[in-house]
Write an enzyme that holds these catalytic residues in place. Structure first.
Site, PDB file in Angstrom:
ATOM      1  N   ASP A 190      24.777  47.688 -18.437  1.00  0.00           N
ATOM      2  CA  ASP A 190      25.655  46.862 -19.253  1.00  0.00           C
ATOM      3  C   ASP A 190      24.761  46.020 -20.175  1.00  0.00           C
ATOM      4  OD1 ASP A 190      27.778  45.560 -20.384  1.00  0.00           O
ATOM      5  OD2 ASP A 190      28.827  45.192 -18.504  1.00  0.00           O
TER       6      ASP A 190
HETATM    7  C1  BGC Z   1      30.811  44.544 -21.149  1.00  0.00           C
HETATM    8  C2  BGC Z   1      31.068  46.026 -21.092  1.00  0.00           C
HETATM    9  C3  BGC Z   1      30.947  46.630 -22.470  1.00  0.00           C
HETATM   10  C4  BGC Z   1      29.580  46.304 -23.029  1.00  0.00           C
HETATM   11  C5  BGC Z   1      29.315  46.910 -24.388  1.00  0.00           C
HETATM   12  C6  BGC Z   1      29.543  44.213 -21.908  1.00  0.00           C
HETATM   13  O1  BGC Z   1      29.367  42.864 -22.109  1.00  0.00           O
HETATM   14  O2  BGC Z   1      30.748  44.017 -19.849  1.00  0.00           O
HETATM   15  O3  BGC Z   1      32.344  46.262 -20.533  1.00  0.00           O
HETATM   16  O4  BGC Z   1      31.166  47.996 -22.420  1.00  0.00           O
HETATM   17  O5  BGC Z   1      29.467  44.897 -23.129  1.00  0.00           O
HETATM   18  O6  BGC Z   1      30.001  46.290 -25.379  1.00  0.00           O
END
Ligand code: BGC
Length: 739
Positions: A289
């Site tokens: 993430d």
């Molecule tokens: C979120 C994810 C997301 C990623 C990319 C993160 O902060 O937790 O769900 O896919 O960002 O944008």
């Protein structure tokens, strides 16, 4: 999955490519940066246009030839603009980098292709779950894929397979709710709809299941908080949706930002390598993430610096690292391999997976798509499907005085924070991350107020906003206007939010919004409460004051019209709650819980009294259940099965849809059994007076649970089977199981 022959061909090409790659080129394939990193300006700048920074572009796209990119350019791009961006990137990557490897673009198209201008924005996942209709989820995912691909975006950071354990957690709205079976069925439908078993096809996208594992169980209900999940629960509740979706062919998995039992998921080798890649035999890409390798240092404090963090995460099994802002990690990986702190086979595994997804997506041959080949983006057909999905999500929770449907000839006051806003219907991930910006709103879409005005004529509608999210704006005006009308429609709601900004300290619906209802109730006029919110907010004090309650969740762009059509009876509501709606903040339990959890102050076992139960939802018609039969009362041995059937009749005055729910309960087990467990559901359509026999099959395996040794087992004994459409009025029978 793709035909074996093609896969072998791709595997051969991967090997050839891998053999040519330097260590640094391999490490670069493991990096996912944010698009703004190669644009002019600062990362978080809002922009009007994506202007590439020549030096940065050369460094990341041509010299490093990074594996992957995510995020938006800082404004809402349409398909043509995305095409320009992706064409520039892919042409350079393919034609100018040493090995010519295309870039894997991933994005959060969470409820529709929300980052592509002109796309339809569907209800959020929690609302899809409330439809209890996997076909709608599949169809919405399919349209999302098509509209994403119109913008050359082949990899979607969705769906969310998290089992949401607390309504405090804002991202419950992005989940399919609290039940592992419902989450599984819906996640699988989403995977089918997106990938269509052929991600090389021009209209399909690869999914990325999120967030592995236990993200929806933060102990304090906050986003990214530590979860305490013993292995027995991990396997019983959290793992199955991922396991099933991987069997369905899901090609990506994103690791959860939180820690479980204090161990960050990003450095959890047991979760990533042993369970995900080992037991579940996942062959796709495991992506981190956002900045989460760095967060092993800054947030989790389990690594002393980036080097330590990278070593932990890569050795744990991470393939692609979302480090949005720079490429520092590339040199770190190289150094770690050179010093034998990460084995080269781990790097080869990671790169193979990244390349495999690129081949499967056909990016080497078709790295971007011409928008003119996608004439159906935002089409009437897509809008109609969106409307249908939102229609089936709306959940009628109360209609005691049968005030609904409303009489079109009467006068209505429309009031409340969510009454006149497109943004509140759409929630977060709508054109912008938080979805609060009105700049990109589609003015052809109707707010609840506008839809009601259109339906019954503006002269029959009074409006006063009443409150903002937290403050009184003009409740006095609302009360004054209430005196002139026959009905009051109060639309309460939440501020669009996700991730950390969605954390709240109190589950109560903000006091001022409750006060509005209390004051309005003094007028004596019938009140219809419409809730536009991503999670259940406590409303115990105002519930008795209203005549009807409609849960609209975050219904998306067609939400205003759909809510109005429910109010006036053009839609017969058929949604059912995908979570337990709590009555008290100190009494929250999922519907599946242990008997000891519900012991009350008098030592009885009545301590479970939610506002509304999981699976609850009313209709404007009535359904009668009869002829509940079970083909035999005993299952013998592991391969046995029995058939359950029930007849459902529409005995009311309106055509409607009903969700037939099937639960089981293990009466005695070596691990304290859950109160009950959803094992099947079917949504059926019945015209007035019509009836249908609904059948389910239960196998011996279907009676299993995770035992003390963390393995699925079935134990001999008695089980109860419950069937019905209303958890408060289920029909019940007993069966036995013998080895
Ligand atoms: C979120 C994810 C997301 C990623 C990319 C993160 O902060 O937790 O769900 O896919 O960002 O944008």
């Amino acid at each position: 999955m793709e035909p074996v022959a093609e896969e072998t061909q791709a595997e051969k090409r991967i090997k050839v490519l891998l053999a040519k790659m330097t260590l640094k080129e391999k490490a670069s394939q493991m990096l996912n940066i944010g698009l703004p990193t190669i644009l002019k300006g600062d990362y978080w700048d809002e922009r009007d246009s994506a202007v590439f920074d020549v030096k940065k572009f050369k460094k990341y796209i041509i010299d490093l030839n990074v594996g992957s990119i995510h995020n938006t350019p800082g404004y809402l791009a349409d398909s043509k603009e995305w095409y320009r961006i992706l064409k520039t990137i892919q042409d350079a990557a393919i034609k100018k980098s040493r090995l010519g490897i295309p870039i894997l673009y991933g994005i959060d198209n969470i409820h529709g292709a929300n980052y592509v201008a002109g796309s339809v924005m569907f209800p959020h996942q929690i609302a899809l779950a409330a439809t209890w209709n996997p076909e709608l989820t599949e169809m919405s995912a399919n349209i999302t894929s098509y509209e994403s691909k119109s913008a050359s975006l082949p990899w979607n950071f969705n769906p969310n397979a998290d089992v949401a354990m607390s309504p405090l957690w804002g991202r419950i709205s992005e989940s399919f709710g609290e039940d592992p079976h419902l989450v599984s069925e819906m996640t699988n439908a989403y995977v089918r709809g997106s990938q269509q078993n052929d991600v090389g096809n021009v209209s399909n996208t690869a999914v990325c299941l999120k967030h592995f594992l236990g993200y929806g169980a933060g102990r304090n209900g906050k986003d990214r908080a530590n979860a305490i999940i013993p292995e027995i629960n991990l396997r019983q509740y959290f793992l199955p949706p991922f396991e099933n979706a991987i069997k369905e062919g899901a090609m990506g998995v994103m690791i959860s930002s939180n820690a479980v039992n204090g161990v960050p998921c990003h450095s959890n080798r047991y979760y990533i390598t042993d369970i995900l890649k080992g037991e579940l035999r996942f062959k796709g890409v495991v992506i981190s993430d956002f900045s989460d390798v760095e967060f092993l240092v800054e947030a989790h404090q389990t690594a002393k610096d980036l080097r330590d963090a990278t070593k932990q995460a890569v050795n744990a099994g991470l393939d692609l690292i979302m480090n949005p802002f720079d490429a520092k990690i590339v040199d770190v990986i190289v150094d770690l391999v050179e010093k034998n702190e990460i084995p080269i086979h781990r790097i080869d595994d990671a790169v193979t997976r990244v390349l495999r997804l690129k081949f499967q997506l056909n990016l080497f041959d078709v790295p971007y798509n011409n928008p003119s080949d996608f004439p159906k983006i935002g089409s009437e057909k897509h809008i109609a499907e969106n409307y249908k999905t939102a229609s089936e999500a709306i959940t009628l929770l109360k209609n005691t005085t049968v005030v609904l449907p409303l009489n079109k000839k009467k006068k209505v006051l429309v009031t409340g924070y969510a009454a006149n806003s497109i943004n509140r219907l759409n929630g977060a991930w709508s054109r912008t991350f938080l979805g609060r910006d009105t700049l990109y709103n589609d003015h052809s879409k109707l707010t609840i107020l506008e839809a009601i005005q259109k339906e019954i004529g503006s002269s029959n509608v009074e409006f006063a906003e009443g409150t903002s999210y937290l403050d009184d704006i003009n409740t006095k005006l609302a009360i004054k206007k209430a005196k002139k009308v026959d009905y009051i429609v109060v639309c309460v709601g939440e501020i669009p939010a996700t991730e950390k900004p969605s954390d709240i300290n109190e589950l109560d619906l903000p006091k001022v919004q409750q006060e509005l209802v209390k004051k309005l109730s003094k007028t004596g006029k019938p009140i219809i409460l419409v809730m536009v919110q991503g999670r259940p907010r406590i409303m115990r004090e105002i519930e008795p004051l209203v005549d009807a309650v409609i849960m609209a969740y975050l219904p998306g762009q067609e939400g205003g019209k759909v809510i109005s059509d429910v109010l006036f009876g053009k839609i017969n509501p058929s949604g059912k709650l995908p979570y337990t709606y709590p009555k008290y903040s100190g009494n929250y339990l999922t519907y599946y819980h242990k008997k000891t959890d519900i012991r009350d102050v008098n030592w009885g076992f009545d301590g479970f009294y939610p506002q509304y139960e999981f699976g609850y939802g009313l209709s404007y018609t009535n359904f009668k259940y009869s002829k509940f039969t079970i083909s035999k009362d005993t299952l013998k041995g592991h391969d046995d099965a029995l058939e359950i059937s029930v007849q459902v009749k529409n005995t009311g005055k309106m055509d409607g849809k009903e969700v037939v729910e099937l639960f089981i309960k293990d009466m005695v087990a070596s691990v304290s059994p859950d109160s009950k467990k959803l094992v099947g559901f079917q949504k059926i359509k019945l015209k007035v007076g019509a009836s249908k026999t609904v059948k389910f099959r239960i196998t011996s395996k279907g009676l299993s649970f995770v035992g003390m040794d963390n393995k699925w087992i079935v134990e001999e004994g008695e089980f109860e089977i419950y069937i019905g459409g209303n958890p408060l009025k289920m029909k019940k029978k007993k069966i036995q199981y013998h080895h």
